[in-house]
Design an enzyme around this catalytic site. Structure first.
Site, PDB file in Angstrom:
ATOM      1  N   ASP A  46      -7.255   4.309  -4.216  1.00 15.36           N
ATOM      2  CA  ASP A  46      -7.862   4.090  -2.898  1.00 15.36           C
ATOM      3  C   ASP A  46      -8.529   5.429  -2.582  1.00 15.36           C
ATOM      4  OD1 ASP A  46      -7.684   1.937  -0.520  1.00 15.36           O
ATOM      5  OD2 ASP A  46      -7.580   3.904   0.408  1.00 15.36           O
ATOM      6  N   LYS A  70       0.856  -1.192   0.000  1.00 16.27           N
ATOM      7  CA  LYS A  70       0.000   0.000   0.000  1.00 16.27           C
ATOM      8  C   LYS A  70       0.884   1.231   0.000  1.00 16.27           C
ATOM      9  CE  LYS A  70      -4.512   0.738   0.216  1.00 16.27           C
ATOM     10  NZ  LYS A  70      -5.662  -0.149  -0.006  1.00 16.27           N
TER      11      LYS A  70
END
Ligand code: 2IT
Length: 450
Positions: A166, A126
């Protein structure tokens, strides 16, 4: 508690004392895989848990960019390449003002097991920045994305690490990021980023995938209880990409989202957000101002309740928190349990605090499903985008949708099976953790100790 888990948790807490979100997810995962650790004493000898909680690589970098008034800003960029045992690092980028290393590590750790659950060849990762695109001009967002990618480009690639969107990173941002990546690298390494526009290498249905997949998972959970989704009333938080996808797919299948919450309060629309006009209006409203959902109530003549969340309402069948982490704490969980609602289906990454999640799981009348399984369709279609890019082809919507449905059925079934195998009964939370963990553990054991 198992002594090995206890020791690794204590060490992880001591080493990362200032990273509460990261510690929260490590505790949640490690405690729920206890039966698996008990059954595999060889893991301790191979320091498997110690290696699992430590990112393979955590990159932090400076991002300097100029705003429209020629003022310079310095933000912090991150990419935490957590675990590539199953394939190239894969996971989104979050651009939001509260982003810090703890949040990126929590998201990266979750992503390892989510990506494993998809059964596709992708590792966990991430990244993001404490930059928020909200209130920034298009040119400012472009300059930020170009500055961010100028540093990130050296760390990514279709066979290395493939970021996607995201919170705060959608099609526009991915377009600017991919353009800068291509400019720097001088190659059409299309799989280096996913969530691209369909005209330039993106996969059809990627923007809808997370929300649609969450509803496909819900359909499986309902089927287990002999129920159909038709006529069901759903309350959600968030009306971004994911929330919108839930509204749309629920409407397609004859269910309806009757409550949705935003940063300013919640909307109650008893007819449901189920017409093209309403669904299009949500997109329009969000593009104009992502911080307020109140205009929906004015436009469609329904109720708006300011400054609070819709958890605890009684006239729904299903709750789907789809906004952000720790949306539901113990106080809300008590209201939810008292409301009598049966299905609590997490969608956002870690939307529930650990105590609230444990409490909801204890409620005999409730079915609780975890986000790392429920929201895994987004990253699945990202991987399908990489597959299409590698083959230099485009799949049809029918092909992608069929794979999405198969993936979610498989994730649900694997979770049920894993929980049963370890004598945990119908525990979708522990089942998902165990099924994902087992895949990563097998790969790490097979690849040697490093
Ligand atoms: O949380 C997630 O799964 C994502 N942000 C999407 C990751 C991806 O690579 O599509």
């Amino acid at each position: 508690m198992n002594k090995y888990i206890e020791r690794v948790l204590a060490d992880t807490r001591a080493k990362n004392a200032n990273e509460p979100e990261f510690l929260q997810t490590v505790e949640e995962v490690l405690l729920s895989v206890e039966p698996l650790i008990e059954a595999h004493p060889e893991y301790e000898e191979a320091a498997l848990l110690e290696r699992m909680v430590e990112p393979e690589r955590a990159i932090s970098f400076r991002v300097t960019w100029e705003d429209d008034n020629h003022q310079w800003h310095v933000n912090r960029g991150y990419r935490v390449q957590y675990n590539a045992a199953l394939g190239p690092y894969k996971g989104g980028l979050r651009f939001a003002s509260n982003v810090n290393l703890s949040i990126i590590k929590f998201l990266g750790f979750e992503q390892i097991f989510k990506d494993a659950l998809t059964c596709l060849p992708i590792g966990g990762c991430k990244g993001g920045s404490d930059f928020s695109p909200i209130g920034r001009s298009d040119r400012e967002v472009m300059r930020f994305c170009q500055a961010f990618m100028t540093e990130l480009a050296r760390h990514i690639g279709g066979d290395i690490d493939s970021p996607a969107g995201d919170v705060g990173v959608g099609g526009r941002e991915i377009g600017y990021l991919y353009g800068q990546y291509r400019r720097i690298k001088g190659v059409s390494d299309m799989g280096a980023l996913t969530g691209k526009d369909v005209k330039t290498g993106g996969s059809i249905l990627r923007p809808e995938a997370t929300g649609y997949g969450a509803v496909y998972y819900l359909v499986e959970a309902l089927k287990h209880d002999g129920e159909s989704i038709e006529g069901k009333r759903i309350a959600i938080s968030g009306y971004g990409n994911v929330g919108w996808g839930i509204m749309k797919k629920a409407a397609d299948l004859g269910a309806k989202v009757t409550y949705f919450a935003g940063p300013d309060g919640y909307i109650h629309d008893p007819d449901g957000v189920n017409t093209e006009e309403k669904l299009n209006y949500i997109l329009e409203m969000r593009a104009k101002d992502p911080m307020h959902c109140q205009p929906y109530a004015e436009k469609f003549g329904c109720e708006f309740v300011p400054g609070t969340k819709c958890w605890g309402v009684k006239d729904v069948d299903i709750l789907m928190p789809a906004a952000t982490q720790n949306d539901v704490n113990m106080e809300w969980a008590e209201k939810i349990a008292a409301s009598g609602v049966k299905y609590y289906i997490e969608v956002a990454n870690m939307p529930t605090t650990n105590d609230a999640l444990a409490f909801l799981k204890e409620q005999k009348h409730m079915v609780v499903a975890p986000s790392k399984a429920v929201n895994a369709c987004g990253v699945s279609v990202s991987q399908m985008e990489m597959a299409q890019n590698a083959a230099r082809i485009y799949w049809s919507a029918e092909e992608v949708d069929a794979k999405m449905q198969a993936t979610m059925k498989n994730i649900y079934a694997a979770s049920v099976e894993a929980a049963e195998r370890y004598g945990l009964g119908y525990d979708l939370v522990a089942g998902a953790n165990i099924a994902g963990f087992q895949k990563v553990a097998d790969a790490m054991m097979a690849q040697g100790i490093f």
